[in-house]
Design an enzyme around this catalytic site. Structure first.
Site, short mmCIF file in Angstrom:
data_model
loop_
_atom_site.label_atom_id
_atom_site.label_comp_id
_atom_site.label_asym_id
_atom_site.label_seq_id
_atom_site.Cartn_x
_atom_site.Cartn_y
_atom_site.Cartn_z
N ASP A 320 17.99 8.80 85.40
CA ASP A 320 17.38 9.77 86.15
C ASP A 320 18.52 9.58 87.57
OD1 ASP A 320 17.01 6.81 86.87
OD2 ASP A 320 15.64 7.56 88.69
N GLU A 321 18.62 10.93 88.14
CA GLU A 321 19.39 11.06 89.54
C GLU A 321 20.73 10.48 89.29
OE1 GLU A 321 15.79 10.71 92.52
OE2 GLU A 321 16.42 8.69 91.70
N ALA A 322 21.38 10.83 88.24
CA ALA A 322 22.92 10.24 88.24
C ALA A 322 23.81 11.35 88.89
CB ALA A 322 23.22 10.39 86.80
#
Ligand code: NGO
Length: 508
Positions: A320-322
């Site tokens: 997630d959220e890279a």
């Protein structure tokens, strides 16, 4: 005629609440149709069963572990130490666990004057029947169980809860307490978020500084909540959960959310310089170095050691959220890392961002977005990916109930009990049919949480709502609301400080 109609109605409308027949010597028994999650079929009727100190638990040797759990639960509820035997003495009142045709997690529970019988083709089904029986036992003597029959099986195979150990370390004792609670609602997976920017919470022998540095005192949001699970702790948790038919799903988050790992091992950054430790709640700023080979040695070592520790089939690799990783790098990383999970005999599970990578087509995506359309997810599903539903605006237990909730976040909105209950995981996202949905999971992130009391206040009662969506074939808010109100005193009796939602008429 009227009587026949009443019987027919009772069968057709199992969730309509009707008080069970009053027992001659005491208050009415708990109604058979008051169980959470609602069973598939409830047929109230016939004489009630009175549990006493003379009642025995009958079980074949193969079901002994479930019988022991039942004995433990009865002891906690009534104080009686019931004997567990292979064959009932003649005329002894009994709770019998027996083989049955209902397979897997399903069970049939029958209550009559002489006893209670739970039948299932599997121990997990017997255990689920025991969890139902616990809810049918009144909170106080006399221990009368209403007569009738329940036939039950889950809608979805995966019903999950989640704890974030990285933002605040929760101790093994707290995790066990949570397992005790979630398993009462037939939740059968517990996902542990074991690493993030602020901390690393699982011993990895080949990279020992991960916990020596990343699990030290002072790690975690606001610098409180350090600690980590040793491998012995983790194995003990896996055993404890398995005895309650809960599978532990470990998560190591990557390629983002890795600041704690990079503080411990600066070679995991592109410039080789250690970043400062972080105790704030920002997200999306850290990334593994996609072009360096050491990254993949690290990832493979971690996956291998986690797979060795994990009897369950799933390893969650985050994803997630890279935001600090370019899209091309992100896809290149996932194309290498998703197959590594398979190399160690496990199925890859990740946040829905992984569906950007073609290798996710054999993986499981955890849908946490707040939209009901996601073409990338739908395309991955068309290519074979499976989905577990955790929409943040409906299923995140760390969202505040309303603006006045003292804990939690509100970036995905406020989630009152009805909001958590009133949606359909099998038809939530366009292009993701029920056949692609393995189930639901209720994440509880720990930025604002410290203690088991905090966990319980945010999880309950909403976890019960998500559990019903995962288990029951249909939903009915008015019925759920009534059953939940009646359940409240059970939490109180166990010392669980749940949120007393104004949407519910709480008993007691
Ligand atoms: C997001 C984020 C987490 C936060 C959480 C807080 C996902 C999958 N990534 O969910 O890092 O802790 O929100 O609600």
């Amino acid at each position: 005629m009227r009587k026949r109609l009443a019987v027919l109605l009772a069968c057709a409308l199992p969730l309509v609440l009707a008080p069970a027949p009053a027992d001659a010597a005491g208050p009415p028994a708990v109604a058979l149709n008051s169980v959470i999650p609602a069973p598939v079929e409830v047929r109230p009727g016939g004489p009630a069963f009175r549990l006493t100190a003379r009642t025995v638990i009958v079980a074949p040797p193969s079901a002994r572990p479930v019988a022991d759990r039942l004995a433990e639960a009865v002891r906690a509820a009534t104080g009686y130490r019931l004997a567990v035997v292979k064959h009932a003495p003649r005329h002894a009142p009994a709770i019998t666990l027996a083989p049955g045709r209902t397979g897997g997690e399903g069970y049939r529970l029958s209550v009559g004057r002489k006893g209670v019988t739970i039948r299932s083709g599997g121990n997990s089904g017997l255990f689920n029947g025991v969890q139902t029986l616990r809810q049918l036992l009144p909170l106080e003597a006399p221990w009368t169980v209403a007569g009738g029959e329940i036939l039950d099986r889950p809608r979805f195979a995966y019903r999950g809860a989640f704890l974030d150990l990285a933002r605040h370390f929760h101790t093994p004792a707290e995790i066990k307490q949570y397992i005790d609670e979630i398993s009462q609602f037939k939740v059968n997976h517990l996902h542990l978020h074991l690493s993030d920017d602020q901390g690393w919470r699982i011993q990895i022998d080949s990279w020992p500084r991960l916990t020596a540095v990343g699990g030290a005192a002072g790690t975690g949001v606001d610098g409180v909540g350090g600690g980590f699970l040793t491998k012995a702790d983790y194995r003990d948790l896996v055993r404890y959960a398995a005895a309650r038919y809960v599978t532990i799903v470990p998560e190591i988050d990557m390629p983002g959310h890795v600041n704690a790992a990079q503080v411990a091992y600066p070679e995991l950054t592109c410039d080789g310089v250690a970043p400062p430790p972080r105790t704030d709640t920002a997200v999306g700023y850290s990334s593994l170095c996609i072009g360096k080979e050491v990254t993949y040695r690290f990832v493979e070592d971690v996956i291998r050691e986690l797979a060795e520790l994990t009897p369950g089939p799933l390893i969650h690799i985050g994803g997630d959220e890279a935001h600090a990783t370019s899209e091309a790098d992100y896809i290149a990383f996932q194309q290498r890392v998703l197959p590594l999970v398979g190399k160690y005999g496990k199925t890859a599970y990740g946040w829905n961002e992984i569906t950007q990578a073609p290798a996710s087509h054999t993986a499981i995506a955890q849908y946490w977005n707040t939209s009901t359309t996601d073409p990338t997810l739908a395309a991955a599903v068309a290519a074979g990916a499976k989905v577990i539903m955790s929409p943040a605006n409906l299923a995140y237990l760390d969202m505040k109930y309303d603006p006045s909730t003292r804990l939690g976040l509100s970036w995905a909105g406020y989630i009152e009990v009805r909001t958590a209950y009133d949606w359909d995981p099998g038809a939530h996202v366009t292009g993701v049919p029920e056949s692609a949905v393995l189930g639901v999971e209720a994440p509880l992130w720990s930025e604002t949480l410290r203690s088991i009391e905090d966990i319980e206040f945010m999880a309950f009662p909403r976890l019960a709502a998500i559990a019903e969506l995962g288990w029951s074939p249909s939903r009915d808010w008015e019925s759920f609301r009534t059953r939940l109100g009646a359940y409240g005193p059970r939490w109180t009796a166990r010392g669980v400080g749940f949120y007393p939602s104004p949407q519910i008429d709480w008993a007691g």
